[in-house]
Design a protein around this motif. Sequence first.
Motif, PDB file in Angstrom:
ATOM      1  N   ARG A  78     -54.967 -33.959 -40.772  1.00  0.00           N
ATOM      2  CA  ARG A  78     -54.051 -32.995 -40.076  1.00  0.00           C
ATOM      3  C   ARG A  78     -52.699 -33.658 -39.825  1.00  0.00           C
ATOM      4  O   ARG A  78     -51.626 -32.753 -39.502  1.00  0.00           O
ATOM      5  CB  ARG A  78     -54.547 -32.767 -38.732  1.00  0.00           C
ATOM      6  CG  ARG A  78     -55.690 -31.756 -39.001  1.00  0.00           C
ATOM      7  CD  ARG A  78     -56.315 -31.446 -37.670  1.00  0.00           C
ATOM      8  NE  ARG A  78     -57.495 -30.213 -37.535  1.00  0.00           N
ATOM      9  CZ  ARG A  78     -58.367 -30.074 -36.884  1.00  0.00           C
ATOM     10  NH1 ARG A  78     -58.323 -30.598 -35.696  1.00  0.00           N
ATOM     11  NH2 ARG A  78     -59.292 -28.869 -37.113  1.00  0.00           N
ATOM     12  N   LEU A  91     -46.633 -26.066 -24.576  1.00  0.00           N
ATOM     13  CA  LEU A  91     -47.174 -26.416 -23.385  1.00  0.00           C
ATOM     14  C   LEU A  91     -46.296 -26.162 -22.268  1.00  0.00           C
ATOM     15  O   LEU A  91     -45.066 -26.688 -22.362  1.00  0.00           O
ATOM     16  CB  LEU A  91     -47.620 -27.987 -23.354  1.00  0.00           C
ATOM     17  CG  LEU A  91     -48.527 -28.228 -24.500  1.00  0.00           C
ATOM     18  CD1 LEU A  91     -48.858 -29.790 -24.440  1.00  0.00           C
ATOM     19  CD2 LEU A  91     -49.980 -27.561 -24.160  1.00  0.00           C
ATOM     20  N   PHE A 102     -44.970 -35.406 -26.945  1.00  0.00           N
ATOM     21  CA  PHE A 102     -46.143 -35.448 -26.686  1.00  0.00           C
ATOM     22  C   PHE A 102     -47.236 -35.555 -28.158  1.00  0.00           C
ATOM     23  O   PHE A 102     -47.966 -36.526 -28.226  1.00  0.00           O
ATOM     24  CB  PHE A 102     -46.502 -34.446 -26.106  1.00  0.00           C
ATOM     25  CG  PHE A 102     -48.009 -34.009 -25.809  1.00  0.00           C
ATOM     26  CD1 PHE A 102     -48.978 -34.651 -25.068  1.00  0.00           C
ATOM     27  CD2 PHE A 102     -48.260 -32.928 -26.672  1.00  0.00           C
ATOM     28  CE1 PHE A 102     -50.326 -34.203 -25.049  1.00  0.00           C
ATOM     29  CE2 PHE A 102     -49.813 -32.464 -26.427  1.00  0.00           C
ATOM     30  CZ  PHE A 102     -50.775 -32.977 -25.815  1.00  0.00           C
ATOM     31  N   ALA A 106     -49.330 -38.441 -28.975  1.00  0.00           N
ATOM     32  CA  ALA A 106     -51.024 -38.303 -29.480  1.00  0.00           C
ATOM     33  C   ALA A 106     -51.407 -39.124 -30.638  1.00  0.00           C
ATOM     34  O   ALA A 106     -52.856 -39.208 -31.148  1.00  0.00           O
ATOM     35  CB  ALA A 106     -51.233 -36.798 -29.586  1.00  0.00           C
ATOM     36  N   ASN A 154     -44.099 -34.977 -37.626  1.00  0.00           N
ATOM     37  CA  ASN A 154     -44.782 -36.158 -38.402  1.00  0.00           C
ATOM     38  C   ASN A 154     -44.461 -36.215 -39.620  1.00  0.00           C
ATOM     39  O   ASN A 154     -45.188 -36.898 -40.460  1.00  0.00           O
ATOM     40  CB  ASN A 154     -46.315 -35.688 -37.990  1.00  0.00           C
ATOM     41  CG  ASN A 154     -46.768 -35.775 -36.681  1.00  0.00           C
ATOM     42  OD1 ASN A 154     -46.391 -36.584 -35.794  1.00  0.00           O
ATOM     43  ND2 ASN A 154     -48.108 -35.280 -36.471  1.00  0.00           N
TER      44      ASN A 154
ATOM     45  N   ARG B 204     -56.394 -28.929 -18.940  1.00  0.00           N
ATOM     46  CA  ARG B 204     -55.660 -29.517 -20.205  1.00  0.00           C
ATOM     47  C   ARG B 204     -56.304 -28.768 -21.492  1.00  0.00           C
ATOM     48  O   ARG B 204     -55.886 -29.569 -22.505  1.00  0.00           O
ATOM     49  CB  ARG B 204     -55.891 -30.987 -20.099  1.00  0.00           C
ATOM     50  CG  ARG B 204     -55.236 -31.602 -18.798  1.00  0.00           C
ATOM     51  CD  ARG B 204     -53.755 -31.777 -19.004  1.00  0.00           C
ATOM     52  NE  ARG B 204     -53.259 -32.519 -17.547  1.00  0.00           N
ATOM     53  CZ  ARG B 204     -52.920 -31.508 -16.751  1.00  0.00           C
ATOM     54  NH1 ARG B 204     -52.988 -30.251 -16.663  1.00  0.00           N
ATOM     55  NH2 ARG B 204     -52.557 -32.227 -15.692  1.00  0.00           N
ATOM     56  N   GLU B 206     -55.231 -26.626 -23.508  1.00  0.00           N
ATOM     57  CA  GLU B 206     -54.269 -26.272 -24.485  1.00  0.00           C
ATOM     58  C   GLU B 206     -53.531 -27.898 -25.067  1.00  0.00           C
ATOM     59  O   GLU B 206     -53.338 -27.713 -26.185  1.00  0.00           O
ATOM     60  CB  GLU B 206     -53.219 -25.533 -23.788  1.00  0.00           C
ATOM     61  CG  GLU B 206     -53.661 -24.195 -23.581  1.00  0.00           C
ATOM     62  CD  GLU B 206     -52.485 -23.261 -22.961  1.00  0.00           C
ATOM     63  OE1 GLU B 206     -51.545 -23.715 -22.475  1.00  0.00           O
ATOM     64  OE2 GLU B 206     -52.627 -22.070 -23.060  1.00  0.00           O
ATOM     65  N   ASP B 207     -53.412 -28.497 -24.114  1.00  0.00           N
ATOM     66  CA  ASP B 207     -52.910 -30.057 -24.671  1.00  0.00           C
ATOM     67  C   ASP B 207     -54.007 -30.566 -25.564  1.00  0.00           C
ATOM     68  O   ASP B 207     -53.520 -30.920 -26.515  1.00  0.00           O
ATOM     69  CB  ASP B 207     -52.600 -30.902 -23.555  1.00  0.00           C
ATOM     70  CG  ASP B 207     -51.853 -30.493 -22.437  1.00  0.00           C
ATOM     71  OD1 ASP B 207     -51.796 -29.235 -22.202  1.00  0.00           O
ATOM     72  OD2 ASP B 207     -51.070 -31.255 -21.890  1.00  0.00           O
ATOM     73  N   ILE B 210     -53.935 -28.974 -28.839  1.00  0.00           N
ATOM     74  CA  ILE B 210     -52.692 -29.144 -29.847  1.00  0.00           C
ATOM     75  C   ILE B 210     -52.656 -30.670 -30.278  1.00  0.00           C
ATOM     76  O   ILE B 210     -52.295 -30.978 -31.313  1.00  0.00           O
ATOM     77  CB  ILE B 210     -51.453 -29.033 -28.963  1.00  0.00           C
ATOM     78  CG1 ILE B 210     -51.135 -27.484 -28.961  1.00  0.00           C
ATOM     79  CG2 ILE B 210     -50.186 -29.603 -29.536  1.00  0.00           C
ATOM     80  CD1 ILE B 210     -50.013 -27.168 -27.804  1.00  0.00           C
ATOM     81  N   MET B 211     -53.320 -31.619 -29.300  1.00  0.00           N
ATOM     82  CA  MET B 211     -53.703 -32.887 -29.900  1.00  0.00           C
ATOM     83  C   MET B 211     -54.338 -32.820 -31.183  1.00  0.00           C
ATOM     84  O   MET B 211     -54.295 -33.601 -32.199  1.00  0.00           O
ATOM     85  CB  MET B 211     -54.417 -33.815 -28.656  1.00  0.00           C
ATOM     86  CG  MET B 211     -53.134 -34.167 -27.483  1.00  0.00           C
ATOM     87  SD  MET B 211     -54.052 -34.777 -26.203  1.00  0.00           S
ATOM     88  CE  MET B 211     -53.554 -36.396 -26.754  1.00  0.00           C
ATOM     89  N   LEU B 213     -54.723 -30.702 -33.076  1.00  0.00           N
ATOM     90  CA  LEU B 213     -53.811 -30.083 -34.295  1.00  0.00           C
ATOM     91  C   LEU B 213     -53.084 -30.925 -35.167  1.00  0.00           C
ATOM     92  O   LEU B 213     -52.873 -30.884 -36.152  1.00  0.00           O
ATOM     93  CB  LEU B 213     -53.269 -28.745 -33.744  1.00  0.00           C
ATOM     94  CG  LEU B 213     -52.681 -27.791 -34.728  1.00  0.00           C
ATOM     95  CD1 LEU B 213     -54.069 -26.954 -35.256  1.00  0.00           C
ATOM     96  CD2 LEU B 213     -51.768 -26.704 -34.023  1.00  0.00           C
ATOM     97  N   VAL B 214     -52.280 -31.753 -34.098  1.00  0.00           N
ATOM     98  CA  VAL B 214     -51.663 -32.499 -34.848  1.00  0.00           C
ATOM     99  C   VAL B 214     -52.126 -34.018 -35.395  1.00  0.00           C
ATOM    100  O   VAL B 214     -51.449 -35.003 -35.717  1.00  0.00           O
ATOM    101  CB  VAL B 214     -50.276 -33.020 -33.774  1.00  0.00           C
ATOM    102  CG1 VAL B 214     -49.541 -31.634 -33.295  1.00  0.00           C
ATOM    103  CG2 VAL B 214     -50.668 -33.830 -32.768  1.00  0.00           C
ATOM    104  N   LEU B 297     -65.321 -32.275 -26.051  1.00  0.00           N
ATOM    105  CA  LEU B 297     -64.887 -32.474 -27.524  1.00  0.00           C
ATOM    106  C   LEU B 297     -65.637 -31.960 -28.439  1.00  0.00           C
ATOM    107  O   LEU B 297     -65.195 -31.341 -29.544  1.00  0.00           O
ATOM    108  CB  LEU B 297     -64.409 -33.736 -27.580  1.00  0.00           C
ATOM    109  CG  LEU B 297     -63.002 -34.221 -26.835  1.00  0.00           C
ATOM    110  CD1 LEU B 297     -62.780 -35.814 -27.154  1.00  0.00           C
ATOM    111  CD2 LEU B 297     -61.937 -33.432 -26.944  1.00  0.00           C
ATOM    112  N   ARG B 301     -63.351 -28.680 -31.803  1.00  0.00           N
ATOM    113  CA  ARG B 301     -62.862 -28.821 -33.110  1.00  0.00           C
ATOM    114  C   ARG B 301     -62.494 -27.527 -33.939  1.00  0.00           C
ATOM    115  O   ARG B 301     -63.596 -27.054 -33.878  1.00  0.00           O
ATOM    116  CB  ARG B 301     -63.361 -30.019 -34.070  1.00  0.00           C
ATOM    117  CG  ARG B 301     -63.216 -31.338 -33.470  1.00  0.00           C
ATOM    118  CD  ARG B 301     -62.325 -32.032 -34.269  1.00  0.00           C
ATOM    119  NE  ARG B 301     -61.778 -33.142 -33.468  1.00  0.00           N
ATOM    120  CZ  ARG B 301     -60.938 -34.002 -34.046  1.00  0.00           C
ATOM    121  NH1 ARG B 301     -60.300 -33.773 -35.029  1.00  0.00           N
ATOM    122  NH2 ARG B 301     -60.349 -35.112 -33.161  1.00  0.00           N
TER     123      ARG B 301
END
Lengths: 219, 301
Positions: A78, A91, A102, A106, A154, B204, B206-207, B210-211, B213-214, B297, B301
């Motif tokens: 990813r 967010l 963020f 991460a 990224n 959290r 949504e955070d 996104i974490m 996802l990235v 968690l 995923r």
Amino acid sequence: MIRLIGVWKRYEEGGFALQEMNLHIPRGEFIFITGPSGAGKTTLLSLIYGAESVDRGQIFIAGRNITRLLRKDLPHLRRGIGVVFQDFKLLPRRTVFDNIAFCQRAIGVPAREARRRVYAVLKLVGLAAKRNTFPRFLSGGEQQRVAIARALVNRPPLLIADEPTGNLDQTMAREVMDLFRAINRMATTVVVATHDHSLVEYMAKRAMRLENGRISDGR
Amino acid sequence: MIRWLQCFPYFLREALKDLRENAGGAAIALGTTTISLIFLGALWIVQLNVTILVESWRERFQLTIFLGVQATAGQKEALRKAVLAGAGVERVEEVDSEEALREMKNWLGQDADLLQGLDGSFLPPSFRVIFRPGQRDLSHVERLMAQVRTMPGVERTRSDILWLRRLEGVIRFVALAVWTLSFLLSLGVVFIIGNTIRLTLFARREDIAIMHLVGATDLFIKTPYVTEGVLCGAGGGLLAFGVLWGVFHGLFQPIAGSVTGADFAIQAGGWRLILGLAGAGAALGFIGSAVSVRHFLRGGR
């Protein structure tokens, strides 16, 4: 960059999202995936960035077979793929800058390096001046540009966008498309799923039509 | 691992930020953890003092072998040799009738005049067997008692063995009760902290999405929340120690000092109690939060 070989994917509630899908997207390509709602566009993108797994077939990203990827290796896949959604997924309690920074933190990028990268990408999408603004004070087009900045920070070789202009008016949609074109010129492969044919015509790029989980046109 | 350590200030900041933003939930978790750990600490103090008390009694333990009035010097010598050969025996003291009378007068104190006009002939001579510290094992004593009881010149033996056995039973029961209650209280702390972290995770989500996802790793996503659980638990442990310390020194000790007498002072546990409560709180916080994060968690995923 992306190769799908005989990919099948069944919906949880029954029926096929994708059937015997074969596809090749070369590195540096800009491609639209079009088709009506329920054609399998979102499923196809989800398979590419590893949010879902195939029922049958193989998917190669940058030469790597991601259908054999272990769960622990998924984050590394990813990091090489930027993803943009129709609803931006920003967010609300973080500023524009923090929304992007963020994501850098991460993945363990040191704070100073993250700051440098975030400024650079905000400059690219033309939002450096709004870095301290909260998303709710931005227009839809600006929010989508923040989401694109986040996807790009990224420096991924592949950018995927799922209906990125679905919540935008025509002018904003074209602004976003122009931004994608600029990103593509920097050798980033761009895959955009949309049902808006006017954008496909506006961009004059390769397009592939999906219908009932099969490629019906533009292979 | 090095990258993880480099990022630890970030994890800590995120954990403290979450605690600040979820101050209400964190306060409830901290409060209930503190109360549970106060009970846990109090139980430890009880167990510690019961153990110390019984150990101090055990250290004073003696075996007395009463001799017949007609016991000969040879019989006494044979008995002394047999006793000294016994396991754990440090020394043997011979107490004749006059010495026994003096000790009795000392023991009676102001009432010693009850013995006015008596000589020591009514008190049998005896051997007092003192065991080595740390070797006052009851099985040694029982074996020695059985051995000497049949020897010529011996009239009877006396020890506090039955009483000590009962006390050891009490210690075992107290330990079992303490461990059972500790386990149940610990489960409560794990549940409370786990639930607080679960609420934070939900807020959290949504955070976290996104974490994912990235390309953030699970370890990177988990660590701030587990740190939050550990901080909650350790904080509860330290607060519990503070409360116990205040109650012990401010209220309990002044009263208990006048009750227990000079030969036994109730212990509070000192630095071992601080480390124990903070460590137990941190460990329980870790378990509670780690279970919650893992569960959350797994479906993320």
